[in-house]
Scaffold this active site. Structure first.
Site, PDB file in Angstrom:
ATOM      1  N   CYS A  52      16.023   3.425 -10.099  1.00  0.00           N
ATOM      2  CA  CYS A  52      16.186   4.515 -10.212  1.00  0.00           C
ATOM      3  C   CYS A  52      15.477   5.798 -10.526  1.00  0.00           C
ATOM      4  CB  CYS A  52      17.838   4.485 -11.690  1.00  0.00           C
ATOM      5  SG  CYS A  52      17.823   6.761 -11.757  1.00  0.00           S
ATOM      6  N   ARG A  67       0.296  -1.216  10.663  1.00  0.00           N
ATOM      7  CA  ARG A  67      -0.196  -0.362  11.836  1.00  0.00           C
ATOM      8  C   ARG A  67      -0.533  -1.223  13.370  1.00  0.00           C
ATOM      9  NH1 ARG A  67      -0.635   2.233   7.099  1.00  0.00           N
ATOM     10  NH2 ARG A  67       0.134   4.437   7.080  1.00  0.00           N
ATOM     11  N   ASP A  75     -11.452 -13.097  10.385  1.00  0.00           N
ATOM     12  CA  ASP A  75      -9.553 -12.712   9.583  1.00  0.00           C
ATOM     13  C   ASP A  75     -10.543 -13.182   8.488  1.00  0.00           C
ATOM     14  OD1 ASP A  75      -7.155 -14.180   9.806  1.00  0.00           O
ATOM     15  OD2 ASP A  75      -8.338 -16.620   8.634  1.00  0.00           O
ATOM     16  N   SER A  90      -6.244  -0.453   6.454  1.00  0.00           N
ATOM     17  CA  SER A  90      -7.021  -0.168   7.372  1.00  0.00           C
ATOM     18  C   SER A  90      -7.920   1.240   6.561  1.00  0.00           C
ATOM     19  CB  SER A  90      -5.981   0.833   8.543  1.00  0.00           C
ATOM     20  OG  SER A  90      -4.740   1.227   7.683  1.00  0.00           O
ATOM     21  N   CYS A 139      22.829   6.826 -14.851  1.00  0.00           N
ATOM     22  CA  CYS A 139      22.306   8.392 -14.480  1.00  0.00           C
ATOM     23  C   CYS A 139      23.103   8.797 -13.539  1.00  0.00           C
ATOM     24  CB  CYS A 139      20.928   8.566 -15.084  1.00  0.00           C
ATOM     25  SG  CYS A 139      20.080   8.631 -13.208  1.00  0.00           S
ATOM     26  N   ILE A 160       2.873  -4.394  -1.758  1.00  0.00           N
ATOM     27  CA  ILE A 160       4.299  -3.983  -2.285  1.00  0.00           C
ATOM     28  C   ILE A 160       4.911  -6.022  -2.425  1.00  0.00           C
ATOM     29  CG2 ILE A 160       4.248  -1.702  -2.313  1.00  0.00           C
ATOM     30  CD1 ILE A 160       6.646  -2.889   0.192  1.00  0.00           C
ATOM     31  N   HIS A 189       1.029   1.237  -4.989  1.00  0.00           N
ATOM     32  CA  HIS A 189       1.894   1.782  -3.948  1.00  0.00           C
ATOM     33  C   HIS A 189       3.209   1.251  -4.742  1.00  0.00           C
ATOM     34  CE1 HIS A 189      -0.515   2.762  -0.664  1.00  0.00           C
ATOM     35  NE2 HIS A 189      -0.554   4.144  -1.160  1.00  0.00           N
ATOM     36  N   ASN A 207     -11.921  -7.308   7.310  1.00  0.00           N
ATOM     37  CA  ASN A 207     -10.982  -6.478   7.708  1.00  0.00           C
ATOM     38  C   ASN A 207     -11.131  -7.096   9.046  1.00  0.00           C
ATOM     39  OD1 ASN A 207      -8.725  -4.626   7.184  1.00  0.00           O
ATOM     40  ND2 ASN A 207      -9.525  -3.390   9.377  1.00  0.00           N
ATOM     41  N   CYS A 253      15.476   8.140 -13.694  1.00  0.00           N
ATOM     42  CA  CYS A 253      15.542   7.712 -15.440  1.00  0.00           C
ATOM     43  C   CYS A 253      14.585   6.776 -15.332  1.00  0.00           C
ATOM     44  CB  CYS A 253      17.301   7.334 -16.290  1.00  0.00           C
ATOM     45  SG  CYS A 253      17.642   5.682 -15.786  1.00  0.00           S
TER      46      CYS A 253
HETATM   47  P1  OAD Z   1      -2.303  -1.226   7.378  1.00  0.00           P
HETATM   48  O1  OAD Z   1      -1.843  -1.899   8.367  1.00  0.00           O
HETATM   49  O2  OAD Z   1      -3.100   0.324   7.847  1.00  0.00           O
HETATM   50  O3  OAD Z   1      -3.442  -2.099   8.190  1.00  0.00           O
HETATM   51  C1  OAD Z   1      -4.379  -3.477   7.633  1.00  0.00           C
HETATM   52  C2  OAD Z   1      -4.965  -3.857   8.262  1.00  0.00           C
HETATM   53  O4  OAD Z   1      -5.302  -5.282   8.102  1.00  0.00           O
HETATM   54  C3  OAD Z   1      -5.913  -3.808   9.582  1.00  0.00           C
HETATM   55  O5  OAD Z   1      -6.560  -2.569   9.629  1.00  0.00           O
HETATM   56  C4  OAD Z   1      -5.782  -4.895  10.451  1.00  0.00           C
HETATM   57  O6  OAD Z   1      -6.379  -4.591  11.468  1.00  0.00           O
HETATM   58  C5  OAD Z   1      -5.816  -5.381   8.935  1.00  0.00           C
HETATM   59  N1  OAD Z   1      -5.806  -7.670   9.225  1.00  0.00           N
HETATM   60  C6  OAD Z   1      -4.546  -7.812   9.115  1.00  0.00           C
HETATM   61  N2  OAD Z   1      -3.994  -8.860   9.272  1.00  0.00           N
HETATM   62  C7  OAD Z   1      -5.863  -9.498   9.481  1.00  0.00           C
HETATM   63  C8  OAD Z   1      -5.969 -10.841   8.845  1.00  0.00           C
HETATM   64  N3  OAD Z   1      -5.576 -11.778   8.952  1.00  0.00           N
HETATM   65  N4  OAD Z   1      -7.427 -10.542   9.153  1.00  0.00           N
HETATM   66  C9  OAD Z   1      -8.512  -9.795   8.622  1.00  0.00           C
HETATM   67  N5  OAD Z   1      -7.675  -8.616   8.654  1.00  0.00           N
HETATM   68  C10 OAD Z   1      -6.384  -8.559   9.003  1.00  0.00           C
HETATM   69  O7  OAD Z   1      -2.336  -1.378   5.983  1.00  0.00           O
HETATM   70  P2  OAD Z   1      -2.432  -0.965   4.720  1.00  0.00           P
HETATM   71  O8  OAD Z   1      -3.976  -0.498   5.033  1.00  0.00           O
HETATM   72  O9  OAD Z   1      -2.519  -1.703   3.751  1.00  0.00           O
HETATM   73  O10 OAD Z   1       2.077   3.156   2.352  1.00  0.00           O
HETATM   74  O11 OAD Z   1      -1.796   0.362   4.626  1.00  0.00           O
HETATM   75  C11 OAD Z   1      -1.619   1.184   3.560  1.00  0.00           C
HETATM   76  C12 OAD Z   1      -0.620   2.066   3.581  1.00  0.00           C
HETATM   77  O12 OAD Z   1       0.022   2.394   4.737  1.00  0.00           O
HETATM   78  C13 OAD Z   1       0.277   1.538   2.487  1.00  0.00           C
HETATM   79  O13 OAD Z   1       0.171   0.290   1.268  1.00  0.00           O
HETATM   80  C14 OAD Z   1       1.678   1.633   3.356  1.00  0.00           C
HETATM   81  C15 OAD Z   1       1.353   2.040   4.376  1.00  0.00           C
HETATM   82  O14 OAD Z   1       1.869   2.775   4.855  1.00  0.00           O
HETATM   83  C16 OAD Z   1       2.634   3.342   1.691  1.00  0.00           C
HETATM   84  O15 OAD Z   1       4.436   2.921   2.372  1.00  0.00           O
HETATM   85  C17 OAD Z   1       2.834   4.325   1.276  1.00  0.00           C
HETATM   86 ZN    ZN Z   2      19.284   6.281 -13.775  1.00  0.00          ZN
END
Ligand code: OAD
Ligand code: ZN
Length: 246
Positions: free
Chosen positions: A127, A34, A235, A194, A155, A101, A119, A218, A130
């Site tokens: 698959c 994001r 950071d 986030s 499968c 991931i 996640h 964050n 299965c």
């Molecule tokens: P996001 O991209 O939503 O948030 C990452 C956060 O890390 C942001 O708020 C950035 O400001 C912060 N950030 C990035 N680099 C940084 C750094 N070097 N130091 C400090 N802060 C930093 O990622 P997630 O919260 O992991 O799921 O996203 C949650 C889920 O949304 C993921 O697991 C994925 C996605 O859709 C699925 O696809 C089901």
């Molecule tokens: Zn299978």
């Protein structure tokens, strides 16, 4: 800037549970979702039902994954991963909960059993019927041979990265184990997320409700900053670098 206070809280804690998001891996060259330039700012996520319904969507999904392969293959644990691995080796961390991931917590020294992947994992495939596991190299070979996303050799159902897509049910075992860990920790470190994707984002809040301290590290504000005991808006590598041990 909070590092000293974080150090004191880590020293006082006996069971620390990290909860990580994509922000811990950005210094490893893997984009988050994001932030500006994040994955969801370039491509819209492919919902699970669309993946299941359409060969074209599966082809597109695998093309995206193959395009990311050099990035994932080259990524090494960063300072955040290594700091957490140091605390793990020191016996302070019983297990880690991650939304990531990329397999980098395992690569940094966590035993696979101690990494709770909410996640899933994109470094191999499964698959969707299965659950048979496949190497990505097998998927690539089949894709190139057939000119499209392959189905399961056992499968016949579609093969997908071993990740959880939007609309796909959460892994029950991981949710259960994460709940257990959070219930027994005295410090939860929410790092690089986030905190907008649920139910994953419920764990920091849950830790606080069960009496643990909550630290959020964050770059950007989150909805849970107001319940945190400490918010470090800096950071991650710079913040956790001082905790990288041997
Ligand atoms: P996001 O991209 O939503 O948030 C990452 C956060 O890390 C942001 O708020 C950035 O400001 C912060 N950030 C990035 N680099 C940084 C750094 N070097 N130091 C400090 N802060 C930093 O990622 P997630 O919260 O992991 O799921 O996203 C949650 C889920 O949304 C993921 O697991 C994925 C996605 O859709 C699925 O696809 C089901
Ligand atoms: Zn299978």
């Amino acid at each position: 800037n909070g590092v000293e206070q974080l150090g004191n809280m880590i020293a006082e804690a006996s069971s620390i549970v990290p909860f990580t998001g994509a922000g811990i891996s950005t210094e490893c060259g893997i984009p988050d979702f994001r932030s500006p330039g994040g994955l969801w700012t370039r491509n819209r996520p492919i919902p699970f039902d669309e993946f299941v319904a359409s060969q074209e969507v599966r082809d597109e999904s695998w093309r995206r994954r193959f395009a990311m392969e050099p990035t994932f293959a080259a990524a090494k644990p960063g300072r955040g991963h290594r700091a957490l691995a140091s605390l793990y080796r020191a016996g302070k961390i019983p297990g880690i909960i991650t939304q990531n991931i990329d397999n980098l917590h395992q690569a940094s020294g966590f035993k696979a059993d101690d990494v709770i992947e909410l996640h899933g994992n994109t470094t191999y495939a499964r698959c969707i019927g299965c659950s048979k596991a496949y190497d990505l190299s097998w998927v690539k070979l089949q894709f190139d041979k057939a000119g499209g996303a392959p189905d399961c050799a056992e499968c016949g159902d579609p093969v997908k990265t071993a990740t959880i897509s939007f609309g796909q049910s959460m892994p029950e075992d991981a949710m259960h184990r994460a709940t257990e860990l959070v219930g027994h920790c005295d410090l939860l470190l929410a790092i690089g997320s986030s905190l907008v994707v649920w139910p994953a984002a419920g764990f920091p809040m849950m830790a606080k409700e069960r009496g643990a301290r909550l630290v959020i590290i964050n770059n950007e504000p989150t909805d849970q900053d107001d319940i945190a005991d400490l918010v470090i808006r800096h950071d991650i590598g710079d913040t956790l670098g001082p905790f990288v041990g041997n």
